[in-house]
Design an enzyme around this catalytic site. Sequence first.
Site, PDB file in Angstrom:
ATOM      1  N   GLN A 161     -10.033  -4.060  -3.132  1.00  0.00           N
ATOM      2  CA  GLN A 161     -11.319  -3.569  -2.655  1.00  0.00           C
ATOM      3  C   GLN A 161     -12.415  -3.848  -3.679  1.00  0.00           C
ATOM      4  O   GLN A 161     -13.493  -4.339  -3.341  1.00  0.00           O
ATOM      5  CB  GLN A 161     -11.237  -2.059  -2.375  1.00  0.00           C
ATOM      6  CG  GLN A 161     -12.536  -1.464  -1.899  1.00  0.00           C
ATOM      7  CD  GLN A 161     -12.933  -1.962  -0.513  1.00  0.00           C
ATOM      8  OE1 GLN A 161     -12.165  -1.850   0.414  1.00  0.00           O
ATOM      9  NE2 GLN A 161     -14.129  -2.518  -0.386  1.00  0.00           N
ATOM     10  N   CYS A 185     -16.177   1.622   0.509  1.00  0.00           N
ATOM     11  CA  CYS A 185     -14.991   0.847   0.890  1.00  0.00           C
ATOM     12  C   CYS A 185     -14.621   1.046   2.357  1.00  0.00           C
ATOM     13  O   CYS A 185     -13.957   0.200   2.939  1.00  0.00           O
ATOM     14  CB  CYS A 185     -13.822   1.189  -0.019  1.00  0.00           C
ATOM     15  SG  CYS A 185     -13.267   2.892   0.110  1.00  0.00           S
ATOM     16  N   HIS A 241      -7.328   0.578  -6.372  1.00  0.00           N
ATOM     17  CA  HIS A 241      -7.583  -0.234  -5.171  1.00  0.00           C
ATOM     18  C   HIS A 241      -8.240  -1.549  -5.629  1.00  0.00           C
ATOM     19  O   HIS A 241      -9.413  -1.799  -5.355  1.00  0.00           O
ATOM     20  CB  HIS A 241      -8.476   0.547  -4.204  1.00  0.00           C
ATOM     21  CG  HIS A 241      -8.442   0.046  -2.792  1.00  0.00           C
ATOM     22  ND1 HIS A 241      -7.680  -1.039  -2.393  1.00  0.00           N
ATOM     23  CD2 HIS A 241      -9.093   0.467  -1.672  1.00  0.00           C
ATOM     24  CE1 HIS A 241      -7.861  -1.242  -1.091  1.00  0.00           C
ATOM     25  NE2 HIS A 241      -8.707  -0.348  -0.640  1.00  0.00           N
ATOM     26  N   ARG A 275     -13.443  -8.544   1.821  1.00  0.00           N
ATOM     27  CA  ARG A 275     -12.020  -8.279   1.596  1.00  0.00           C
ATOM     28  C   ARG A 275     -11.205  -9.524   1.946  1.00  0.00           C
ATOM     29  O   ARG A 275     -10.277  -9.910   1.233  1.00  0.00           O
ATOM     30  CB  ARG A 275     -11.534  -7.099   2.461  1.00  0.00           C
ATOM     31  CG  ARG A 275     -12.113  -5.742   2.122  1.00  0.00           C
ATOM     32  CD  ARG A 275     -11.644  -5.237   0.775  1.00  0.00           C
ATOM     33  NE  ARG A 275     -10.199  -5.160   0.684  1.00  0.00           N
ATOM     34  CZ  ARG A 275      -9.441  -4.163   1.158  1.00  0.00           C
ATOM     35  NH1 ARG A 275     -10.017  -3.123   1.731  1.00  0.00           N
ATOM     36  NH2 ARG A 275      -8.121  -4.177   1.021  1.00  0.00           N
ATOM     37  N   ARG A 283       0.881  -1.181   0.000  1.00  0.00           N
ATOM     38  CA  ARG A 283       0.000   0.000   0.000  1.00  0.00           C
ATOM     39  C   ARG A 283       0.909   1.218   0.000  1.00  0.00           C
ATOM     40  O   ARG A 283       1.699   1.415   0.927  1.00  0.00           O
ATOM     41  CB  ARG A 283      -0.913   0.005   1.218  1.00  0.00           C
ATOM     42  CG  ARG A 283      -1.549   1.366   1.469  1.00  0.00           C
ATOM     43  CD  ARG A 283      -2.666   1.344   2.467  1.00  0.00           C
ATOM     44  NE  ARG A 283      -3.831   0.666   1.932  1.00  0.00           N
ATOM     45  CZ  ARG A 283      -5.058   0.757   2.456  1.00  0.00           C
ATOM     46  NH1 ARG A 283      -5.262   1.493   3.534  1.00  0.00           N
ATOM     47  NH2 ARG A 283      -6.069   0.108   1.914  1.00  0.00           N
TER      48      ARG A 283
HETATM   49  N1  NVA Z   1      -9.927   6.645  -1.607  1.00  0.00           N
HETATM   50  C1  NVA Z   1      -9.585   6.266  -0.256  1.00  0.00           C
HETATM   51  C2  NVA Z   1      -9.806   4.791  -0.051  1.00  0.00           C
HETATM   52  C3  NVA Z   1      -9.500   4.308   1.340  1.00  0.00           C
HETATM   53  C4  NVA Z   1      -9.647   2.819   1.471  1.00  0.00           C
HETATM   54  C5  NVA Z   1      -8.136   6.619   0.022  1.00  0.00           C
HETATM   55  O1  NVA Z   1      -7.294   6.405  -0.861  1.00  0.00           O
HETATM   56  O2  NVA Z   1      -7.840   7.113   1.106  1.00  0.00           O
HETATM   57  N1   CP Z   2     -11.109  -0.048   2.526  1.00  0.00           N
HETATM   58  C1   CP Z   2      -9.853  -0.113   2.965  1.00  0.00           C
HETATM   59  O1   CP Z   2      -8.914  -0.356   2.210  1.00  0.00           O
HETATM   60  O2   CP Z   2      -9.708   0.049   4.307  1.00  0.00           O
HETATM   61  P1   CP Z   2      -8.347   0.303   5.097  1.00  0.00           P
HETATM   62  O3   CP Z   2      -7.822   1.637   4.661  1.00  0.00           O
HETATM   63  O4   CP Z   2      -8.754   0.275   6.533  1.00  0.00           O
HETATM   64  O5   CP Z   2      -7.378  -0.798   4.769  1.00  0.00           O
END
Ligand code: NVA
Ligand code: CP
Length: 303
Positions: A133, A262, A130, A290, A103
Amino acid sequence: MKNHLLKLLDLSRDDITEILDTADRLKAEQKAGKKHDFPAGKTLAMIFAKNSTRTRVSFETGIFQLGGQGIFLSNVDSQLGRGEPIQDTARVLSRYCDGIMIRTFAQQEVEDLAKYGSIPVINGLTDFAHPCQVLADLMTVREHKGRLVGLKIGYIGDGNNMANSIIAGGLKCGMDVSAACPDGYRPDKLVLDYASTVTDARFELTDDPKTAARGADIIFTDVWASMGMESEIAERQKAFRGYCVDDGIMALASPGCMIQHCLPAHRGEEITEKVFEEHAGEIFDEAENRLHAQKAVMYLLMR
Ligand code: NVA
Ligand code: CP
């Protein structure tokens, strides 16, 4: 299935179907208390340059349930945080581990890990995509609706990593996608270019949330300021005025329309407390999936 999961644009509809079918099977096995048919002792390195609750816990639990071990690496305490290049990190982790989940901010880092390493790489979120997700989301929609082909997705919000992945994943699965994003907050050009080539599904980009909601079978939304963009929240709150998923938006959708988010959710910004709680069952099924979807990805990539 390909060798990595870097972005949904790389997958075919058959790849996605294989992942979803595997996820359904692993979910049923886990609920029945059955052991999965997966070689014991595999390790997954999990690199986090951004915060996480779901991704970390679902990957770490998932690899454990498959008989392996997850290794959490944050940017703060690994050498990545002191500037060790991704090319070297890729080659080192490839000597110890069986897979890498990452990530981070730039999609290029994920692509480089795959290029320089020799083990499967899984994108656990970048600014661009993502994919894990959206695989869980597609799994959840299929569970609730019994199919994907022909359903209409209405995406209402920022043209961010979620929008990019929903458009790519939805269209690949034969769904219609109408994305409402304000001017200046549109999805990535790579995704829009892909969308313009799809012939068996309908894609629409609008700045009117009502257009995206009209007749939708599933409404997706996401935060207005993603991780790393928190300082822009005031200007984003202005730009996204009218983009809150509320009763008025829901009244335009198909009867039985689902909500997918998400998480984490910002109640009162992209979604009202009322709509969120009325659809909490679907949203937390999505969060649960997930685990199952990512186990399927690891199952297919790391055997
Ligand atoms: N668009 C959000 C998704 C979080 C799971 C982000 O990148 O923070
Ligand atoms: N939806 C998602 O990716 O959650 P986190 O940021 O908690 O991993």
